[in-house]
Design a protein around this motif. Sequence first.
Motif, mmCIF file in Angstrom:
data_model
loop_
_atom_site.group_PDB
_atom_site.id
_atom_site.type_symbol
_atom_site.label_atom_id
_atom_site.label_comp_id
_atom_site.label_asym_id
_atom_site.label_seq_id
_atom_site.Cartn_x
_atom_site.Cartn_y
_atom_site.Cartn_z
ATOM 1 N N PHE A 38 -42.871 -27.654 27.299
ATOM 2 C CA PHE A 38 -43.433 -28.596 28.265
ATOM 3 C C PHE A 38 -42.861 -28.332 29.639
ATOM 4 C CE2 PHE A 38 -39.775 -30.423 26.145
ATOM 5 C CZ PHE A 38 -38.998 -30.943 27.167
ATOM 6 N N GLY A 39 -43.441 -28.985 30.632
ATOM 7 C CA GLY A 39 -43.039 -28.772 32.021
ATOM 8 C C GLY A 39 -43.899 -27.704 32.648
ATOM 9 N N GLY A 40 -43.276 -26.593 33.052
ATOM 10 C CA GLY A 40 -44.012 -25.472 33.613
ATOM 11 C C GLY A 40 -44.154 -25.558 35.119
ATOM 12 N N ARG A 41 -44.853 -24.563 35.662
ATOM 13 C CA ARG A 41 -44.991 -24.438 37.122
ATOM 14 C C ARG A 41 -46.269 -25.054 37.659
ATOM 15 N NH1 ARG A 41 -42.949 -18.185 38.193
ATOM 16 N NH2 ARG A 41 -40.766 -18.527 37.649
ATOM 17 N N SER A 42 -47.040 -25.677 36.806
ATOM 18 C CA SER A 42 -48.303 -26.267 37.206
ATOM 19 C C SER A 42 -48.092 -27.575 37.965
ATOM 20 C CB SER A 42 -49.157 -26.528 35.953
ATOM 21 O OG SER A 42 -50.203 -27.427 36.222
ATOM 22 N N ALA A 43 -49.123 -27.994 38.691
ATOM 23 C CA ALA A 43 -49.097 -29.301 39.351
ATOM 24 C C ALA A 43 -49.124 -30.436 38.336
ATOM 25 C CB ALA A 43 -50.286 -29.420 40.313
ATOM 26 N N GLU A 44 -49.370 -30.124 37.070
ATOM 27 C CA GLU A 44 -49.369 -31.138 36.007
ATOM 28 C C GLU A 44 -48.031 -31.166 35.259
ATOM 29 O OE1 GLU A 44 -53.352 -31.372 33.900
ATOM 30 O OE2 GLU A 44 -53.538 -29.430 34.887
ATOM 31 N N HIS A 45 -46.990 -30.693 35.903
ATOM 32 C CA HIS A 45 -45.648 -30.594 35.324
ATOM 33 C C HIS A 45 -45.192 -31.928 34.709
ATOM 34 C CE1 HIS A 45 -41.393 -29.062 35.368
ATOM 35 N NE2 HIS A 45 -41.109 -30.337 35.598
ATOM 36 N N ASP B 162 -34.282 -31.572 32.419
ATOM 37 C CA ASP B 162 -32.823 -31.546 32.542
ATOM 38 C C ASP B 162 -32.399 -30.114 32.859
ATOM 39 O OD1 ASP B 162 -30.105 -31.739 32.363
ATOM 40 O OD2 ASP B 162 -30.049 -32.198 30.214
ATOM 41 N N ALA B 163 -31.993 -29.885 34.105
ATOM 42 C CA ALA B 163 -31.653 -28.530 34.562
ATOM 43 C C ALA B 163 -30.341 -28.020 33.991
ATOM 44 C CB ALA B 163 -31.599 -28.494 36.086
ATOM 45 N N THR B 164 -29.574 -28.871 33.285
ATOM 46 C CA THR B 164 -28.273 -28.451 32.740
ATOM 47 C C THR B 164 -28.379 -27.926 31.316
ATOM 48 O OG1 THR B 164 -27.723 -30.654 31.859
ATOM 49 C CG2 THR B 164 -27.170 -30.215 34.172
ATOM 50 N N GLY B 165 -29.577 -27.956 30.737
ATOM 51 C CA GLY B 165 -29.734 -27.497 29.360
ATOM 52 C C GLY B 165 -29.491 -26.003 29.224
ATOM 53 N N PRO B 166 -29.090 -25.531 28.033
ATOM 54 C CA PRO B 166 -28.865 -24.090 27.803
ATOM 55 C C PRO B 166 -30.157 -23.302 28.008
ATOM 56 C CG PRO B 166 -27.981 -25.421 25.996
ATOM 57 C CD PRO B 166 -28.791 -26.342 26.832
ATOM 58 N N GLU B 167 -30.056 -22.154 28.650
ATOM 59 C CA GLU B 167 -31.230 -21.333 28.899
ATOM 60 C C GLU B 167 -31.588 -20.540 27.650
ATOM 61 O OE1 GLU B 167 -32.977 -18.197 32.261
ATOM 62 O OE2 GLU B 167 -31.014 -19.157 32.515
ATOM 63 N N VAL B 168 -32.885 -20.474 27.344
ATOM 64 C CA VAL B 168 -33.369 -19.750 26.164
ATOM 65 C C VAL B 168 -34.491 -18.811 26.595
ATOM 66 C CG1 VAL B 168 -32.723 -21.536 24.503
ATOM 67 C CG2 VAL B 168 -34.965 -21.630 25.606
ATOM 68 N N ARG C 128 -39.435 -25.758 37.084
ATOM 69 C CA ARG C 128 -40.376 -25.283 38.099
ATOM 70 C C ARG C 128 -40.045 -23.871 38.589
ATOM 71 N NH1 ARG C 128 -44.201 -28.565 39.640
ATOM 72 N NH2 ARG C 128 -44.026 -30.829 39.400
ATOM 73 N N ASP C 129 -38.788 -23.451 38.396
ATOM 74 C CA ASP C 129 -38.424 -22.082 38.781
ATOM 75 C C ASP C 129 -38.660 -21.085 37.654
ATOM 76 O OD1 ASP C 129 -36.395 -22.612 36.988
ATOM 77 O OD2 ASP C 129 -34.760 -22.499 38.451
ATOM 78 N N GLY C 130 -39.232 -21.552 36.537
ATOM 79 C CA GLY C 130 -39.595 -20.658 35.444
ATOM 80 C C GLY C 130 -38.579 -20.542 34.331
ATOM 81 N N ARG C 131 -37.395 -21.120 34.480
ATOM 82 C CA ARG C 131 -36.388 -21.028 33.418
ATOM 83 C C ARG C 131 -36.784 -21.893 32.226
ATOM 84 N NH1 ARG C 131 -31.237 -23.221 35.252
ATOM 85 N NH2 ARG C 131 -32.564 -24.496 36.603
ATOM 86 N N TRP C 132 -36.519 -21.355 31.016
ATOM 87 C CA TRP C 132 -36.736 -22.093 29.779
ATOM 88 C C TRP C 132 -35.396 -22.708 29.366
ATOM 89 C CZ3 TRP C 132 -40.699 -20.003 25.802
ATOM 90 C CH2 TRP C 132 -41.839 -19.519 26.472
ATOM 91 N N LEU C 133 -35.365 -24.034 29.226
ATOM 92 C CA LEU C 133 -34.111 -24.738 28.990
ATOM 93 C C LEU C 133 -34.237 -25.665 27.792
ATOM 94 C CD1 LEU C 133 -33.570 -25.767 32.728
ATOM 95 C CD2 LEU C 133 -32.414 -23.892 31.536
ATOM 96 N N LEU C 134 -33.285 -25.538 26.853
ATOM 97 C CA LEU C 134 -33.261 -26.492 25.745
ATOM 98 C C LEU C 134 -33.007 -27.884 26.292
ATOM 99 C CD1 LEU C 134 -31.236 -24.705 22.911
ATOM 100 C CD2 LEU C 134 -33.700 -25.099 23.010
#
Length: 378
Positions: A12-19, A72-78, A47-53
């Motif tokens: 979920f989330g993503g770079r779309s305007a429907e984030h 949550d930008a502090t989640g582990p990157e996957v 929004r910067d494209g990172r995948w985060l748990l």
Amino acid sequence: MGDRRLRIGVLFGGRSAEHEVSILSARNVIAALDPEKFEAVPIGIARDGRWLLQSMQRLLCNQGDPRLVQIDATGPEVSLAASADTAARSLVGKLDAIFPVLHGTQGEDGAMQGLLEIVGIPYVGAGVLGCAVGMDKDVMKRLLRDAGIPVARFMVVRRNDFRREPAAILREIESLQGPLFVKPANLGSSVGISRVISHGQLPAALATAFDYDLKAVVEEGVDGREIECAVLGNDSPVASIPGEIVVAHADGFYSYDAKYLDDYGTTWRIPAPLGDAVTSAVQRLAIETFRTLECSGLARVDFFLRRDGRLLVNEINTLPGFTAMSMYPKLWAASGLPPQELVTRLIELAIERQRHRSGLRSVYSLRTTRSERPAQVL
């Protein structure tokens, strides 16, 4: 599906305007996952494209207002990459299926589906082609029109063309009967849509659409009722009972604010008071639209029912919302399929489609002649 719980990645989330809407949808999908059958793995795409748990507890506690939710930008990157060169934790081989609760570009337009096809993970929803044509309102409407499925009159305006010859294009639009709706060709949730009453409003409406896409669809407004129908299945899709959207918002149409921000902007009638004949026609046309656009898994088909009784297909949504206000889960709940059973069925359909596709040949040997191949029973 066996005794072991399946690990389901919910994207979920993503770079779309429907984030933000995507975050709300994921919250409801995760809440509907049967804990005896599935283990949810929430994955937020920043929004910067990172995948985060993400924390499931935090996600489920999020407010229902899209203005108040965030990744949550502090989640582990996957990552879905199998290479050891990346610092992100690889998910390859650790997920049984993915539920991409992604709306809009880079999520619902075939881009994410192509990535998942390459990696070989089963995923919920239509494939690359179905998602791509379902997202592009221009291509979608042309395919429907060519298949004999009725749509409202429309034309397409490309941003570069409008910049070169604005006066000529505005004259061409005059052939359409107002009021008009101007939309980005590749977006959903009513983002970037303008209702145009006077010709003088067109340049601003097109500028708004071009903020989100290089192509805009201009279509005639339809004086009628807004009907929606949910479709579920792969090779043998079925349709839900139809519902009706009744808009009371000041925007005068089913806008983003009416959908998500105004508690009183929209009401629903489920089932829609249509009568048996019209209900059957909606369901039949919804399934025909689903098949024409090469969809699978799920979709919501939106209609206009004109005052003369004629049905027009407005659009298809190949990854419809799962928010508390979304019609897709509401329609299936009213049809006898509650959210937990619906989400389970969607995952089953994803795994079934992957199994069928994996049985296709991927290698062709020129040394095997047609006569030497074993006969196949069709």
